[in-house]
Design a protein around this motif. Structure first.
Motif, PDB file in Angstrom:
ATOM      1  N   ALA A   4       0.854  -1.189   0.000  1.00 36.70           N
ATOM      2  CA  ALA A   4       0.000   0.000   0.000  1.00 36.70           C
ATOM      3  C   ALA A   4       0.891   1.240   0.000  1.00 36.70           C
ATOM      4  N   LEU A   5       1.233   1.705  -1.191  1.00 41.00           N
ATOM      5  CA  LEU A   5       2.173   2.810  -1.334  1.00 41.00           C
ATOM      6  C   LEU A   5       1.471   4.158  -1.265  1.00 41.00           C
ATOM      7  N   PRO A   6       2.140   5.180  -0.732  1.00 40.75           N
ATOM      8  CA  PRO A   6       1.563   6.521  -0.719  1.00 40.75           C
ATOM      9  C   PRO A   6       1.453   7.062  -2.143  1.00 40.75           C
ATOM     10  N   PRO A   7       0.470   7.927  -2.402  1.00 44.28           N
ATOM     11  CA  PRO A   7       0.241   8.423  -3.767  1.00 44.28           C
ATOM     12  C   PRO A   7       1.443   9.131  -4.390  1.00 44.28           C
ATOM     13  N   HIS A   8       2.304   9.711  -3.574  1.00 45.19           N
ATOM     14  CA  HIS A   8       3.408  10.513  -4.121  1.00 45.19           C
ATOM     15  C   HIS A   8       4.681   9.689  -4.357  1.00 45.19           C
ATOM     16  N   ILE A   9       4.640   8.380  -4.198  1.00 45.34           N
ATOM     17  CA  ILE A   9       5.866   7.584  -4.221  1.00 45.34           C
ATOM     18  C   ILE A   9       6.644   7.750  -5.527  1.00 45.34           C
ATOM     19  N   LEU A  16      16.405   3.972  -6.709  1.00 42.92           N
ATOM     20  CA  LEU A  16      16.020   2.621  -6.336  1.00 42.92           C
ATOM     21  C   LEU A  16      15.029   2.070  -7.350  1.00 42.92           C
ATOM     22  N   ALA A  17      15.364   0.941  -7.962  1.00 37.50           N
ATOM     23  CA  ALA A  17      14.458   0.304  -8.922  1.00 37.50           C
ATOM     24  C   ALA A  17      13.284  -0.341  -8.185  1.00 37.50           C
ATOM     25  N   ASP A  18      12.176  -0.536  -8.898  1.00 40.11           N
ATOM     26  CA  ASP A  18      10.962  -1.071  -8.266  1.00 40.11           C
ATOM     27  C   ASP A  18      11.182  -2.460  -7.677  1.00 40.11           C
ATOM     28  N   ASP A  19      11.927  -3.324  -8.379  1.00 36.75           N
ATOM     29  CA  ASP A  19      12.140  -4.676  -7.850  1.00 36.75           C
ATOM     30  C   ASP A  19      13.031  -4.641  -6.614  1.00 36.75           C
ATOM     31  N   GLU A  20      13.974  -3.711  -6.570  1.00 34.10           N
ATOM     32  CA  GLU A  20      14.811  -3.554  -5.392  1.00 34.10           C
ATOM     33  C   GLU A  20      13.999  -3.038  -4.209  1.00 34.10           C
ATOM     34  N   ALA A  21      13.121  -2.082  -4.480  1.00 42.21           N
ATOM     35  CA  ALA A  21      12.274  -1.520  -3.432  1.00 42.21           C
ATOM     36  C   ALA A  21      11.379  -2.597  -2.819  1.00 42.21           C
ATOM     37  N   LYS A  22      10.788  -3.421  -3.664  1.00 47.13           N
ATOM     38  CA  LYS A  22       9.918  -4.502  -3.176  1.00 47.13           C
ATOM     39  C   LYS A  22      10.708  -5.500  -2.332  1.00 47.13           C
ATOM     40  N   ALA A  23      11.932  -5.809  -2.774  1.00 45.97           N
ATOM     41  CA  ALA A  23      12.764  -6.746  -2.021  1.00 45.97           C
ATOM     42  C   ALA A  23      13.134  -6.178  -0.651  1.00 45.97           C
ATOM     43  N   LEU A  24      13.451  -4.894  -0.587  1.00 47.87           N
ATOM     44  CA  LEU A  24      13.743  -4.265   0.697  1.00 47.87           C
ATOM     45  C   LEU A  24      12.541  -4.348   1.629  1.00 47.87           C
ATOM     46  N   TYR A  25      11.364  -4.050   1.090  1.00 42.14           N
ATOM     47  CA  TYR A  25      10.134  -4.108   1.875  1.00 42.14           C
ATOM     48  C   TYR A  25       9.923  -5.513   2.438  1.00 42.14           C
ATOM     49  N   GLU A  26      10.056  -6.517   1.600  1.00 44.30           N
ATOM     50  CA  GLU A  26       9.802  -7.896   2.017  1.00 44.30           C
ATOM     51  C   GLU A  26      10.800  -8.359   3.075  1.00 44.30           C
ATOM     52  N   GLN A  27      12.076  -7.994   2.908  1.00 45.53           N
ATOM     53  CA  GLN A  27      13.070  -8.381   3.897  1.00 45.53           C
ATOM     54  C   GLN A  27      12.837  -7.679   5.225  1.00 45.53           C
ATOM     55  N   ALA A  28      12.516  -6.388   5.173  1.00 47.51           N
ATOM     56  CA  ALA A  28      12.227  -5.660   6.410  1.00 47.51           C
ATOM     57  C   ALA A  28      11.006  -6.241   7.108  1.00 47.51           C
ATOM     58  N   LEU A  29       9.983  -6.564   6.345  1.00 44.92           N
ATOM     59  CA  LEU A  29       8.765  -7.145   6.910  1.00 44.92           C
ATOM     60  C   LEU A  29       9.067  -8.470   7.613  1.00 44.92           C
ATOM     61  N   SER A  30      10.024  -9.216   7.072  1.00 45.23           N
ATOM     62  CA  SER A  30      10.324 -10.540   7.615  1.00 45.23           C
ATOM     63  C   SER A  30      11.090 -10.498   8.936  1.00 45.23           C
ATOM     64  N   LYS A  46      13.159   7.617  -0.558  1.00 39.70           N
ATOM     65  CA  LYS A  46      12.432   6.580  -1.288  1.00 39.70           C
ATOM     66  C   LYS A  46      12.595   5.210  -0.619  1.00 39.70           C
ATOM     67  N   SER A  47      13.820   4.802  -0.387  1.00 41.46           N
ATOM     68  CA  SER A  47      14.031   3.517   0.285  1.00 41.46           C
ATOM     69  C   SER A  47      13.487   3.555   1.707  1.00 41.46           C
ATOM     70  N   THR A  48      13.598   4.699   2.355  1.00 41.73           N
ATOM     71  CA  THR A  48      13.110   4.844   3.725  1.00 41.73           C
ATOM     72  C   THR A  48      11.618   4.552   3.799  1.00 41.73           C
ATOM     73  N   ILE A  49      10.882   4.998   2.795  1.00 38.88           N
ATOM     74  CA  ILE A  49       9.436   4.778   2.781  1.00 38.88           C
ATOM     75  C   ILE A  49       9.119   3.293   2.697  1.00 38.88           C
ATOM     76  N   TYR A  50       9.797   2.570   1.822  1.00 37.98           N
ATOM     77  CA  TYR A  50       9.538   1.123   1.711  1.00 37.98           C
ATOM     78  C   TYR A  50       9.903   0.399   3.007  1.00 37.98           C
ATOM     79  N   LEU A  51      11.034   0.728   3.586  1.00 36.38           N
ATOM     80  CA  LEU A  51      11.415   0.129   4.859  1.00 36.38           C
ATOM     81  C   LEU A  51      10.439   0.536   5.963  1.00 36.38           C
ATOM     82  N   GLY A  52      10.035   1.803   5.928  1.00 38.39           N
ATOM     83  CA  GLY A  52       9.126   2.314   6.952  1.00 38.39           C
ATOM     84  C   GLY A  52       7.752   1.677   6.894  1.00 38.39           C
ATOM     85  N   LEU A  53       7.243   1.448   5.707  1.00 41.53           N
ATOM     86  CA  LEU A  53       5.926   0.815   5.576  1.00 41.53           C
ATOM     87  C   LEU A  53       5.946  -0.601   6.151  1.00 41.53           C
TER      88      LEU A  53
END
Length: 205
Positions: A4-9, A16-30, A46-53
């Motif tokens: 669930a990304l913010p509208p301004h992402i 940061l490429a989209d696949d890298e961003a998703k991987a960061l999110y998934e690893q942080a979530l785990s 940008k990366s902070t937002i994915y990690l933060g979410l």
């Protein structure tokens, strides 16, 4: 996995490429339930937002370490200089205002803890074990080595070390991130998880 990304992402400046961003999110979530996440080199967030979410879902936090005056390649006359982020009045590059704005718009003010300093200063009296460290700071060898030496040893067993901008061939990009990636593997403290585009993911053994 849908995020669930913010509208301004897509307006957030970054490399940061989209696949890298998703991987960061998934690893942080785990791993975020086990402790905080720390990133080195936030730029505009940008990366902070994915990690933060990811951390927000697990009631954890992201410590975002960046001096916010840009790396060597961001300075006047350099390849990645962005004039929109140059403060003419102060006579220096400054990403902190843009970073704070992006974190606020993402609703992450209570999840992201900015640390406006270098790795060396931030780590000097650091005692909190970390579930994940993402290194994306300066790409000179000295800067990359400093980031690795400051933070890699503070990752918990089973935690994640992520390193951005891995280019095995010199003609593709700078070699410093790849050098510390190889150093981590050779240390015997980390095992590879995956490589996603230019993002290397390792687990603390």
């Amino acid at each position: 996995m849908e995020i669930a990304l913010p509208p301004h992402i897509n307006d957030v400046k970054g490399f940061l490429a989209d696949d890298e961003a998703k991987a960061l999110y998934e690893q942080a979530l785990s791993v975020a339930e086990r402790g905080p996440v720390l990133e080195v080199g936030s730029y505009c967030g940008k990366s902070t937002i994915y990690l933060g979410l990811a951390c927000q879902q697990k009631n954890s936090v992201v410590y975002a370490v960046d001096h916010h005056v840009g790396s060597e390649e961001h300075q006047l006359g350099e390849m990645f200089h962005d004039p929109d982020l140059y403060d003419a009045g102060e006579g220096r590059f400054d990403t902190f205002k843009e970073f704070r704005r992006n974190i606020r718009l993402a609703g992450l003010d209570d999840t992201v803890v900015p640390i406006v300093a270098t790795s060396e200063v931030s780590a000097r009296h650091w005692h909190t074990p970390l579930a994940m460290v993402f290194i994306d700071g300066g790409h000179s060898l000295d800067a990359a080595l400093c980031d690795y030496r400051c933070w890699a040893g503070k990752i918990i067993t089973g935690g994640v070390l992520a390193i951005h901008d891995l280019f095995p061939a010199p003609e593709e990009g700078g070699q410093a991130p790849y050098a510390i990636y190889k150093m981590a593997l050779a240390s015997g403290l980390f095992e590879p998880i995956a490589r996603v585009n230019t993002l290397g993911l390792l687990r603390r053994i």
